[in-house]
Design a protein around this motif. Sequence first.
Motif, PDB file in Angstrom:
ATOM      1  N   PRO A 132       0.817  -1.226   0.000  1.00 41.31           N
ATOM      2  CA  PRO A 132       0.000   0.000   0.000  1.00 41.31           C
ATOM      3  C   PRO A 132       0.844   1.267   0.000  1.00 41.31           C
ATOM      4  O   PRO A 132       0.456   2.280  -0.589  1.00 41.31           O
ATOM      5  N   ILE A 133       2.014   1.234   0.642  1.00 43.45           N
ATOM      6  CA  ILE A 133       2.859   2.415   0.722  1.00 43.45           C
ATOM      7  C   ILE A 133       3.325   2.864  -0.663  1.00 43.45           C
ATOM      8  O   ILE A 133       3.686   4.019  -0.874  1.00 43.45           O
ATOM      9  N   GLU A 134       3.296   1.943  -1.630  1.00 41.32           N
ATOM     10  CA  GLU A 134       3.693   2.259  -3.008  1.00 41.32           C
ATOM     11  C   GLU A 134       2.485   2.402  -3.930  1.00 41.32           C
ATOM     12  O   GLU A 134       2.612   2.393  -5.147  1.00 41.32           O
ATOM     13  N   GLY A 135       1.299   2.500  -3.329  1.00 43.72           N
ATOM     14  CA  GLY A 135       0.087   2.633  -4.128  1.00 43.72           C
ATOM     15  C   GLY A 135      -0.497   1.319  -4.574  1.00 43.72           C
ATOM     16  O   GLY A 135      -1.417   1.287  -5.402  1.00 43.72           O
ATOM     17  N   GLY A 136       0.016   0.201  -4.041  1.00 44.77           N
ATOM     18  CA  GLY A 136      -0.487  -1.117  -4.412  1.00 44.77           C
ATOM     19  C   GLY A 136      -1.307  -1.744  -3.302  1.00 44.77           C
ATOM     20  O   GLY A 136      -1.813  -1.074  -2.415  1.00 44.77           O
ATOM     21  N   GLY A 137      -1.441  -3.071  -3.378  1.00 40.95           N
ATOM     22  CA  GLY A 137      -2.149  -3.803  -2.338  1.00 40.95           C
ATOM     23  C   GLY A 137      -3.650  -3.907  -2.575  1.00 40.95           C
ATOM     24  O   GLY A 137      -4.130  -3.742  -3.693  1.00 40.95           O
ATOM     25  N   TRP A 138      -4.397  -4.148  -1.476  1.00 46.72           N
ATOM     26  CA  TRP A 138      -5.797  -4.541  -1.533  1.00 46.72           C
ATOM     27  C   TRP A 138      -6.736  -3.478  -0.981  1.00 46.72           C
ATOM     28  O   TRP A 138      -6.402  -2.800  -0.006  1.00 46.72           O
ATOM     29  N   GLN A 139      -7.922  -3.397  -1.576  1.00 47.40           N
ATOM     30  CA  GLN A 139      -9.015  -2.586  -1.050  1.00 47.40           C
ATOM     31  C   GLN A 139     -10.328  -3.353  -1.188  1.00 47.40           C
ATOM     32  O   GLN A 139     -10.459  -4.244  -2.027  1.00 47.40           O
ATOM     33  N   TRP A 140     -11.287  -2.973  -0.356  1.00 48.00           N
ATOM     34  CA  TRP A 140     -12.648  -3.480  -0.446  1.00 48.00           C
ATOM     35  C   TRP A 140     -13.527  -2.342  -0.935  1.00 48.00           C
ATOM     36  O   TRP A 140     -13.544  -1.272  -0.334  1.00 48.00           O
ATOM     37  N   ILE A 141     -14.231  -2.548  -2.045  1.00 47.90           N
ATOM     38  CA  ILE A 141     -15.189  -1.565  -2.535  1.00 47.90           C
ATOM     39  C   ILE A 141     -16.579  -2.087  -2.197  1.00 47.90           C
ATOM     40  O   ILE A 141     -17.032  -3.088  -2.753  1.00 47.90           O
ATOM     41  N   ALA A 142     -17.226  -1.429  -1.256  1.00 47.92           N
ATOM     42  CA  ALA A 142     -18.535  -1.874  -0.785  1.00 47.92           C
ATOM     43  C   ALA A 142     -19.608  -1.617  -1.838  1.00 47.92           C
ATOM     44  O   ALA A 142     -19.413  -0.790  -2.741  1.00 47.92           O
ATOM     45  N   PRO A 143     -20.746  -2.314  -1.751  1.00 51.75           N
ATOM     46  CA  PRO A 143     -21.833  -2.069  -2.708  1.00 51.75           C
ATOM     47  C   PRO A 143     -22.293  -0.616  -2.733  1.00 51.75           C
ATOM     48  O   PRO A 143     -22.794  -0.145  -3.760  1.00 51.75           O
ATOM     49  N   ASP A 144     -22.110   0.116  -1.612  1.00 50.60           N
ATOM     50  CA  ASP A 144     -22.484   1.529  -1.590  1.00 50.60           C
ATOM     51  C   ASP A 144     -21.383   2.432  -2.134  1.00 50.60           C
ATOM     52  O   ASP A 144     -21.513   3.652  -2.144  1.00 50.60           O
ATOM     53  N   GLY A 145     -20.262   1.829  -2.577  1.00 51.09           N
ATOM     54  CA  GLY A 145     -19.189   2.585  -3.196  1.00 51.09           C
ATOM     55  C   GLY A 145     -18.054   2.969  -2.265  1.00 51.09           C
ATOM     56  O   GLY A 145     -17.012   3.447  -2.736  1.00 51.09           O
ATOM     57  N   GLN A 146     -18.198   2.758  -0.960  1.00 51.58           N
ATOM     58  CA  GLN A 146     -17.127   3.132  -0.036  1.00 51.58           C
ATOM     59  C   GLN A 146     -15.916   2.230  -0.231  1.00 51.58           C
ATOM     60  O   GLN A 146     -16.035   1.016  -0.344  1.00 51.58           O
ATOM     61  N   ALA A 147     -14.734   2.846  -0.261  1.00 49.15           N
ATOM     62  CA  ALA A 147     -13.482   2.101  -0.388  1.00 49.15           C
ATOM     63  C   ALA A 147     -12.861   1.943   0.989  1.00 49.15           C
ATOM     64  O   ALA A 147     -12.669   2.925   1.709  1.00 49.15           O
ATOM     65  N   LEU A 148     -12.537   0.698   1.352  1.00 44.08           N
ATOM     66  CA  LEU A 148     -11.960   0.390   2.654  1.00 44.08           C
ATOM     67  C   LEU A 148     -10.630  -0.310   2.459  1.00 44.08           C
ATOM     68  O   LEU A 148     -10.500  -1.191   1.613  1.00 44.08           O
ATOM     69  N   ASP A 149      -9.642   0.064   3.240  1.00 41.82           N
ATOM     70  CA  ASP A 149      -8.321  -0.522   3.116  1.00 41.82           C
ATOM     71  C   ASP A 149      -8.212  -1.832   3.885  1.00 41.82           C
ATOM     72  O   ASP A 149      -8.838  -2.004   4.943  1.00 41.82           O
ATOM     73  N   GLU A 150      -7.405  -2.730   3.358  1.00 40.63           N
ATOM     74  CA  GLU A 150      -7.101  -3.969   4.065  1.00 40.63           C
ATOM     75  C   GLU A 150      -6.449  -3.645   5.406  1.00 40.63           C
ATOM     76  O   GLU A 150      -5.599  -2.756   5.511  1.00 40.63           O
ATOM     77  N   GLY A 151      -6.870  -4.375   6.466  1.00 49.79           N
ATOM     78  CA  GLY A 151      -6.219  -4.265   7.760  1.00 49.79           C
ATOM     79  C   GLY A 151      -6.645  -3.091   8.608  1.00 49.79           C
ATOM     80  O   GLY A 151      -6.052  -2.863   9.672  1.00 49.79           O
ATOM     81  N   ASP A 152      -7.657  -2.320   8.192  1.00 51.53           N
ATOM     82  CA  ASP A 152      -8.117  -1.200   9.011  1.00 51.53           C
ATOM     83  C   ASP A 152      -8.612  -1.683  10.366  1.00 51.53           C
ATOM     84  O   ASP A 152      -9.141  -2.790  10.500  1.00 51.53           O
ATOM     85  N   ASN A 153      -8.478  -0.817  11.368  1.00 53.65           N
ATOM     86  CA  ASN A 153      -8.892  -1.123  12.732  1.00 53.65           C
ATOM     87  C   ASN A 153      -8.182  -2.391  13.213  1.00 53.65           C
ATOM     88  O   ASN A 153      -6.985  -2.523  13.063  1.00 53.65           O
ATOM     89  N   ASP A 154      -8.917  -3.369  13.758  1.00 48.49           N
ATOM     90  CA  ASP A 154      -8.272  -4.581  14.270  1.00 48.49           C
ATOM     91  C   ASP A 154      -8.200  -5.693  13.228  1.00 48.49           C
ATOM     92  O   ASP A 154      -7.785  -6.812  13.541  1.00 48.49           O
ATOM     93  N   ALA A 155      -8.578  -5.409  11.977  1.00 46.41           N
ATOM     94  CA  ALA A 155      -8.527  -6.442  10.944  1.00 46.41           C
ATOM     95  C   ALA A 155      -7.103  -6.921  10.705  1.00 46.41           C
ATOM     96  O   ALA A 155      -6.882  -8.064  10.288  1.00 46.41           O
ATOM     97  N   SER A 156      -6.135  -6.078  10.993  1.00 43.90           N
ATOM     98  CA  SER A 156      -4.735  -6.461  10.786  1.00 43.90           C
ATOM     99  C   SER A 156      -4.270  -7.535  11.765  1.00 43.90           C
ATOM    100  O   SER A 156      -3.231  -8.160  11.553  1.00 43.90           O
ATOM    101  N   SER A 157      -5.039  -7.754  12.830  1.00 43.53           N
ATOM    102  CA  SER A 157      -4.657  -8.751  13.841  1.00 43.53           C
ATOM    103  C   SER A 157      -5.157 -10.155  13.516  1.00 43.53           C
ATOM    104  O   SER A 157      -4.869 -11.101  14.243  1.00 43.53           O
ATOM    105  N   ILE A 158      -5.905 -10.295  12.429  1.00 42.80           N
ATOM    106  CA  ILE A 158      -6.482 -11.601  12.081  1.00 42.80           C
ATOM    107  C   ILE A 158      -5.473 -12.391  11.254  1.00 42.80           C
ATOM    108  O   ILE A 158      -5.254 -12.113  10.074  1.00 42.80           O
ATOM    109  N   THR A 159      -4.848 -13.357  11.893  1.00 41.97           N
ATOM    110  CA  THR A 159      -3.809 -14.177  11.240  1.00 41.97           C
ATOM    111  C   THR A 159      -4.098 -15.647  11.502  1.00 41.97           C
ATOM    112  O   THR A 159      -3.485 -16.271  12.372  1.00 41.97           O
ATOM    113  N   PRO A 160      -5.034 -16.242  10.782  1.00 41.95           N
ATOM    114  CA  PRO A 160      -5.423 -17.632  11.033  1.00 41.95           C
ATOM    115  C   PRO A 160      -4.273 -18.606  10.816  1.00 41.95           C
ATOM    116  O   PRO A 160      -3.493 -18.455   9.864  1.00 41.95           O
ATOM    117  N   ASN A 161      -4.172 -19.599  11.690  1.00 34.15           N
ATOM    118  CA  ASN A 161      -3.166 -20.648  11.505  1.00 34.15           C
ATOM    119  C   ASN A 161      -3.334 -21.281  10.129  1.00 34.15           C
ATOM    120  O   ASN A 161      -4.438 -21.626   9.720  1.00 34.15           O
TER     121      ASN A 161
END
Length: 226
Positions: A132-161
Motif C-alpha cells: 500500500p505504501i507504493e500505491g499497491g495492495g488490496w481494497q474493499w469496494i462496498a456495494p455503496d461505493g465506499q473504499a476500505l483498506d485492508e487491515g483497518d482497525n483490528d482487521a490487521s490482527s487476524i492471522t489464522p493458523n
Amino acid sequence: MLLATLTACGGDGDAAAKSKPSVAKTAGKDRSVDCIDESIGQAEWMEHCADEDGTGGDGTAGTETLEFGETAKTAGDQNPADGSQGGEMLEVTPTTVAYQAEAMASESMNGTFAIITVKDRAPQGTATESAPIEGGGWQWIAPDGQALDEGDNDASSITPNGFTGGGMVLAGAWAWKTIAFDIAEEQRGGTIVYTDGAGATYRWKVPAQDAGPELAKLKKGMEGNY
C-alpha cells in the motif's frame, strides 16, 4: 487457466469487449508467444500479452475483472521493502471468504470482518505482492461505493493458523495469506481490488455469504484465544 472479462482503459465498449479474444485462447501481439506458458519471462509476457491481460499494449495500466476464485497473473512488487528481488510474475487467487463479528480475540468496529484467503504463486521467479505504501495492495469496494483498506482497525490482527503467508514467494513456490477488512454488515458482497507492481488493477466480486473451498480450514485456523 484465467478466463476474464477485460475492462481495459480506452476500450470501445461492449462491441470491443465481445470481439476481443481471451488470453487463455490466444497469444499476444506476437502469435508465437503462448501467454499462458508459465516459463516465459515477465518482460516478454508484459510486451506480448499485457494488452490482453490487465494492461494496454502500450504498457499503460488497466483493469481486469475476474470471478471470485479465478487467478490473476500480476506483476510483482518492483521495489520490495526488504530489498529482495520481487518483481517477477505473481499469480494471485482469492479463494474463500468468511464473515465474522469477532475473530481471533478482535471485535469489528464497523460490525463485520470480511476475511479472505489468498493463494500467491510465483511460477518463474521470486515475487511479492505490491505494498500500500507504493500505491499497491488490496481494497474493499462496498456495494455503496465506499473504499476500505485492508487491515483497518483490528482487521490487521487476524492471522489464522495455516494462512499466515505473505511477503516473498520463491520461484516455483506458493503460499497462503489472509486479507481482512472491517466492514458494515450491509457492505457484505463487495468487490476486492488488487493493484500490482505495474499499476494494473484486478477486481473480484466477493460472495455475500461464507463461501469457498478453504472455509472449514479458515474457521478452524481462527479458533481459540490468540
